[in-house]
Design a protein around this motif. Structure first.
Motif, PDB file in Angstrom:
ATOM      1  N   GLN A  13     -24.899   6.505 -18.090  1.00 30.83           N
ATOM      2  CA  GLN A  13     -24.975   5.802 -19.358  1.00 30.83           C
ATOM      3  C   GLN A  13     -23.671   5.978 -20.123  1.00 30.83           C
ATOM      4  N   LEU A  14     -23.452   5.090 -21.066  1.00 28.04           N
ATOM      5  CA  LEU A  14     -22.246   5.155 -21.888  1.00 28.04           C
ATOM      6  C   LEU A  14     -22.612   5.874 -23.177  1.00 28.04           C
ATOM      7  N   SER A  15     -22.606   7.200 -23.131  1.00 32.27           N
ATOM      8  CA  SER A  15     -23.117   8.004 -24.239  1.00 32.27           C
ATOM      9  C   SER A  15     -22.275   7.863 -25.494  1.00 32.27           C
ATOM     10  N   THR A  16     -21.026   7.417 -25.349  1.00 32.64           N
ATOM     11  CA  THR A  16     -20.183   7.243 -26.534  1.00 32.64           C
ATOM     12  C   THR A  16     -20.657   6.088 -27.402  1.00 32.64           C
ATOM     13  N   ILE A  17     -21.461   5.193 -26.825  1.00 28.88           N
ATOM     14  CA  ILE A  17     -21.992   4.068 -27.606  1.00 28.88           C
ATOM     15  C   ILE A  17     -23.429   4.353 -28.038  1.00 28.88           C
ATOM     16  N   SER A  18     -24.256   4.706 -27.067  1.00 30.45           N
ATOM     17  CA  SER A  18     -25.662   4.978 -27.341  1.00 30.45           C
ATOM     18  C   SER A  18     -26.242   5.753 -26.164  1.00 30.45           C
ATOM     19  N   PRO A  19     -27.101   6.727 -26.416  1.00 34.54           N
ATOM     20  CA  PRO A  19     -27.688   7.481 -25.305  1.00 34.54           C
ATOM     21  C   PRO A  19     -28.601   6.642 -24.432  1.00 34.54           C
ATOM     22  N   THR A  20     -28.942   5.435 -24.879  1.00 36.28           N
ATOM     23  CA  THR A  20     -29.799   4.564 -24.076  1.00 36.28           C
ATOM     24  C   THR A  20     -29.032   3.378 -23.500  1.00 36.28           C
ATOM     25  N   ARG A  21     -27.704   3.365 -23.634  1.00 35.28           N
ATOM     26  CA  ARG A  21     -26.892   2.254 -23.116  1.00 35.28           C
ATOM     27  C   ARG A  21     -26.572   2.532 -21.650  1.00 35.28           C
ATOM     28  N   LYS A  22     -27.429   2.070 -20.769  1.00 36.22           N
ATOM     29  CA  LYS A  22     -27.284   2.359 -19.349  1.00 36.22           C
ATOM     30  C   LYS A  22     -26.230   1.456 -18.729  1.00 36.22           C
ATOM     31  N   LEU A  23     -25.551   2.006 -17.723  1.00 34.69           N
ATOM     32  CA  LEU A  23     -24.515   1.244 -17.031  1.00 34.69           C
ATOM     33  C   LEU A  23     -25.077   0.380 -15.907  1.00 34.69           C
ATOM     34  N   SER A  24     -26.334   0.569 -15.558  1.00 36.75           N
ATOM     35  CA  SER A  24     -26.991  -0.238 -14.522  1.00 36.75           C
ATOM     36  C   SER A  24     -28.489  -0.047 -14.664  1.00 36.75           C
ATOM     37  N   ASP A  25     -29.251  -0.949 -14.067  1.00 33.50           N
ATOM     38  CA  ASP A  25     -30.695  -0.771 -14.043  1.00 33.50           C
ATOM     39  C   ASP A  25     -31.138   0.079 -12.853  1.00 33.50           C
ATOM     40  N   HIS A  26     -30.180   0.618 -12.084  1.00 31.00           N
ATOM     41  CA  HIS A  26     -30.488   1.449 -10.915  1.00 31.00           C
ATOM     42  C   HIS A  26     -29.964   2.860 -11.108  1.00 31.00           C
ATOM     43  N   ASN A  27     -30.667   3.813 -10.495  1.00 34.44           N
ATOM     44  CA  ASN A  27     -30.102   5.144 -10.323  1.00 34.44           C
ATOM     45  C   ASN A  27     -28.918   5.064  -9.365  1.00 34.44           C
ATOM     46  N   ALA A  28     -27.978   5.962  -9.558  1.00 26.28           N
ATOM     47  CA  ALA A  28     -26.997   6.243  -8.508  1.00 26.28           C
ATOM     48  C   ALA A  28     -27.486   7.453  -7.731  1.00 26.28           C
ATOM     49  N   VAL A  29     -27.163   7.490  -6.451  1.00 23.72           N
ATOM     50  CA  VAL A  29     -27.540   8.620  -5.595  1.00 23.72           C
ATOM     51  C   VAL A  29     -26.267   9.244  -5.029  1.00 23.72           C
ATOM     52  N   VAL A  30     -26.149  10.557  -5.176  1.00 26.48           N
ATOM     53  CA  VAL A  30     -24.988  11.284  -4.673  1.00 26.48           C
ATOM     54  C   VAL A  30     -25.480  12.460  -3.841  1.00 26.48           C
ATOM     55  N   LEU A  31     -24.925  12.615  -2.630  1.00 29.57           N
ATOM     56  CA  LEU A  31     -25.333  13.741  -1.790  1.00 29.57           C
ATOM     57  C   LEU A  31     -24.184  14.172  -0.888  1.00 29.57           C
ATOM     58  N   MET A  32     -24.342  15.350  -0.306  1.00 32.50           N
ATOM     59  CA  MET A  32     -23.317  15.940   0.554  1.00 32.50           C
ATOM     60  C   MET A  32     -23.878  16.115   1.961  1.00 32.50           C
ATOM     61  N   LEU A  33     -23.062  15.765   2.961  1.00 28.34           N
ATOM     62  CA  LEU A  33     -23.456  15.884   4.358  1.00 28.34           C
ATOM     63  C   LEU A  33     -22.430  16.719   5.119  1.00 28.34           C
ATOM     64  N   THR A  34     -22.919  17.469   6.105  1.00 32.90           N
ATOM     65  CA  THR A  34     -22.033  18.196   6.986  1.00 32.90           C
ATOM     66  C   THR A  34     -22.519  18.054   8.423  1.00 32.90           C
ATOM     67  N   ASN A  35     -21.661  18.342   9.377  1.00 32.47           N
ATOM     68  CA  ASN A  35     -21.977  18.254  10.796  1.00 32.47           C
ATOM     69  C   ASN A  35     -22.861  19.444  11.171  1.00 32.47           C
ATOM     70  N   VAL A  36     -24.041  19.176  11.711  1.00 32.35           N
ATOM     71  CA  VAL A  36     -24.987  20.253  12.051  1.00 32.35           C
ATOM     72  C   VAL A  36     -24.345  21.257  12.993  1.00 32.35           C
ATOM     73  N   LYS A  37     -23.684  20.792  14.052  1.00 36.81           N
ATOM     74  CA  LYS A  37     -23.122  21.711  15.039  1.00 36.81           C
ATOM     75  C   LYS A  37     -22.048  22.593  14.428  1.00 36.81           C
ATOM     76  N   ARG A  38     -21.201  21.992  13.591  1.00 33.40           N
ATOM     77  CA  ARG A  38     -20.137  22.771  12.980  1.00 33.40           C
ATOM     78  C   ARG A  38     -20.689  23.773  11.994  1.00 33.40           C
ATOM     79  N   SER A  39     -21.784  23.416  11.296  1.00 32.35           N
ATOM     80  CA  SER A  39     -22.338  24.312  10.300  1.00 32.35           C
ATOM     81  C   SER A  39     -22.988  25.541  10.935  1.00 32.35           C
ATOM     82  N   LEU A  40     -23.305  25.446  12.236  1.00 36.49           N
ATOM     83  CA  LEU A  40     -23.923  26.574  12.941  1.00 36.49           C
ATOM     84  C   LEU A  40     -22.898  27.536  13.523  1.00 36.49           C
ATOM     85  N   LEU A  41     -21.619  27.127  13.534  1.00 38.66           N
ATOM     86  CA  LEU A  41     -20.581  27.977  14.103  1.00 38.66           C
ATOM     87  C   LEU A  41     -20.269  29.176  13.207  1.00 38.66           C
TER      88      LEU A  41
END
Length: 251
Positions: free
Chosen positions: A223-251
């Motif tokens: 949201q654009l909090s500098t204008i209004s706490p309810t002024r959303k930048l989209s009607d969708h959530n954004a999703v952010v996540l982190m991935l790593t290589n399973v084999k490398r993570s076991l080393l």
């Protein structure tokens, strides 16, 4: 983590033609996330993310979008090896790239919403079902022909994965999840956001099981909090996540 990938997907709600003021703060927010790969839906040609390059777009100007819009685009810090053909390039685009976790296929998608095609006499969810079936065929070919690649599918699925079933064609979701099982992939965004955040999530990330999620996804409603706490930048959530290589993570 130098051997991890930070992935973001977000529908920016056609900010190239509606409420154009949103494009700049949307791009600034995405830059602040420092993602390695972004899959952005309902995007436009002038959209830029600092530190990343636009590496693929779906076909331009396919209805309901105007000629400078795209249903989906992929931005990345990493070099593209190959652009991969898809069955319906109005709804998806796909590339392979070199990444710290190894060779990676990134498939960006937007699946049609419930009433897409209603003015052509199509029933509810009909185009959605067709697109799910077509894209599963794409994934099957990609997994068969690139067995040494990791794979990520991300974008606007126009369906919830949570128990509330707030917005979903259940047979399509079942078909999609069954396909993931057969392709050694999993949906990483099944968390009940309705129970925890009071809003449903329809933007998702699927990944091959050779990739492991680090921590839990962040479901953010910028949201654009500098204008209004309810002024959303989209009607969708954004999703952010982190991935790593399973084999490398076991080393």
């Amino acid at each position: 983590m130098s051997d991890a990938l930070r992935i973001c997907t977000w529908n920016i709600d056609r900010s190239g033609v509606r409420s154009k003021w949103r494009s700049t703060p949307q791009a600034e927010w995405l830059t602040s996330q420092q993602a390695d790969i972004c899959v952005i839906t309902e995007v436009h040609q002038r959209f830029e993310i600092a530190g990343q390059t636009a590496v693929a777009f779906s076909a331009e100007g396919q209805a309901p979008y105007v000629n400078w819009e795209h249903a989906v685009g992929i931005w990345s810090r990493y070099p593209v090896i190959e652009r991969v053909p898809v069955g319906d390039d109005s709804l998806a685009c796909c590339v392979t790239m070199r990444t710290p976790v190894g060779p990676l296929v990134v498939y960006g998608t937007i699946l049609p919403y419930r009433n897409a095609g209603q003015y052509q006499g199509r029933r509810s969810w009909e185009l959605h079902e067709c697109a799910v079936n077509q894209q599963i065929k794409d994934w099957e070919v990609i997994r068969r022909t690139r067995p040494d690649h990791h794979m990520v599918v991300a974008g606007d699925f126009n369906m919830t994965m949570e128990p509330s079933n707030a917005y979903v064609h259940r047979l399509s979701r079942q078909r999609l999840l069954q396909a993931c099982e057969g392709l050694d992939m999993t949906c990483l965004t099944t968390h009940d956001t309705w129970a925890d955040l009071g809003r449903s999530n329809v933007d998702h990330v699927l990944a091959s099981r050779s990739l492991q999620m680090v921590g839990a996804p962040d479901y953010v409603h910028p949201q654009l909090s500098t204008i209004s706490p309810t002024r959303k930048l989209s009607d969708h959530n954004a999703v952010v996540l982190m991935l790593t290589n399973v084999k490398r993570s076991l080393l």
